[in-house]
Design an enzyme around this catalytic site. Sequence first.
Site, PDB file in Angstrom:
ATOM      1  N   GLU A 172       0.948   3.760   1.908  1.00 59.56           N
ATOM      2  CA  GLU A 172       1.635   4.211   3.091  1.00 59.56           C
ATOM      3  C   GLU A 172       2.836   3.543   3.790  1.00 59.56           C
ATOM      4  O   GLU A 172       3.786   3.970   4.050  1.00 59.56           O
ATOM      5  CB  GLU A 172       0.436   3.873   4.394  1.00 59.56           C
ATOM      6  CG  GLU A 172      -0.729   4.763   3.973  1.00 59.56           C
ATOM      7  CD  GLU A 172      -2.033   4.165   3.367  1.00 59.56           C
ATOM      8  OE1 GLU A 172      -1.668   3.357   2.205  1.00 59.56           O
ATOM      9  OE2 GLU A 172      -3.198   4.156   3.965  1.00 59.56           O
ATOM     10  N   HIS A 182       1.033  -1.174   0.080  1.00 61.96           N
ATOM     11  CA  HIS A 182      -0.068   0.121  -0.039  1.00 61.96           C
ATOM     12  C   HIS A 182       0.932   1.180   0.097  1.00 61.96           C
ATOM     13  O   HIS A 182       2.023   1.188   0.311  1.00 61.96           O
ATOM     14  CB  HIS A 182      -0.998   0.052   1.268  1.00 61.96           C
ATOM     15  CG  HIS A 182      -2.133  -0.941   0.976  1.00 61.96           C
ATOM     16  ND1 HIS A 182      -2.865  -0.965   2.147  1.00 61.96           N
ATOM     17  CD2 HIS A 182      -2.399  -1.945   0.203  1.00 61.96           C
ATOM     18  CE1 HIS A 182      -3.781  -2.057   1.706  1.00 61.96           C
ATOM     19  NE2 HIS A 182      -3.499  -2.632   0.542  1.00 61.96           N
ATOM     20  N   CYS A 225      -6.016   1.531   5.839  1.00 64.56           N
ATOM     21  CA  CYS A 225      -6.759   0.383   6.264  1.00 64.56           C
ATOM     22  C   CYS A 225      -6.329  -0.094   7.646  1.00 64.56           C
ATOM     23  O   CYS A 225      -5.188   0.534   8.035  1.00 64.56           O
ATOM     24  CB  CYS A 225      -6.392  -0.553   5.117  1.00 64.56           C
ATOM     25  SG  CYS A 225      -4.768  -1.302   5.251  1.00 64.56           S
ATOM     26  N   CYS A 263      -2.262  -0.591   7.379  1.00 63.86           N
ATOM     27  CA  CYS A 263      -1.308   0.605   7.444  1.00 63.86           C
ATOM     28  C   CYS A 263      -1.605   1.642   8.674  1.00 63.86           C
ATOM     29  O   CYS A 263      -0.591   2.178   9.017  1.00 63.86           O
ATOM     30  CB  CYS A 263      -1.849   1.449   6.413  1.00 63.86           C
ATOM     31  SG  CYS A 263      -1.513   0.813   4.837  1.00 63.86           S
TER      32      CYS A 263
HETATM   33 ZN   LIG Z   1      -3.298   0.199   3.747  1.00 54.77          ZN
END
Ligand SMILES: [Zn+2]
Length: 176
Positions: free
Chosen positions: A64, A62, A92, A95
């Site tokens: 992040e 992801h 999410c 993260c």
């Molecule tokens: Zn994430």
Amino acid sequence: MSETNTPSFSEQDHHYMQRAIELAQNAEDEGEVPVGAVLVRDNEIIAEGWNRCIGAHDATAHAEIQVLRKAGEALQNYRLLDTTLYVTLEPCPMCAGALLHSRVKRIVFGAQDLKAGAAGTVLDLFESQAAYHYATVESGLMEVECREQLQAFFKRRRKEQKELKRLRREAEQKGN
Ligand SMILES: [Zn+2]
């Protein structure tokens, strides 16, 4: 929502979120869900990232996480003290957890994630008992731009999938 949900954003905040939106476009150009992130300290960008799950064959890639890894390398420290993370989509649970482990001080996100948002929408990891580290979360910066970028992507992808199905059906009929 952790800490505050009625923040007033500075010109600098807008500038960095604009950059995160540009980085999300990189993801989209690579066929990934368009999410971008920037980590800033003392008004300086330390790391940039965008979603790369498909290309990297990595569910953890992801935006992040990309940023946290690069910033750790850049600072030679996993503790990213006194930093602000700008990300186009609400983090999410994975993260959010990583951001807590990294000691990022302030997290600013654009669009809410109605399915997996872990910064107040579906759950709030930053306010949970698991959040041994304190972080400020602010939402809604350039929310419309961030949301529309994602919606346009999913709309286009649905259309492409529909078209693909149609072509497949046609090919099948020809085969009969
Ligand atoms: Zn994430």
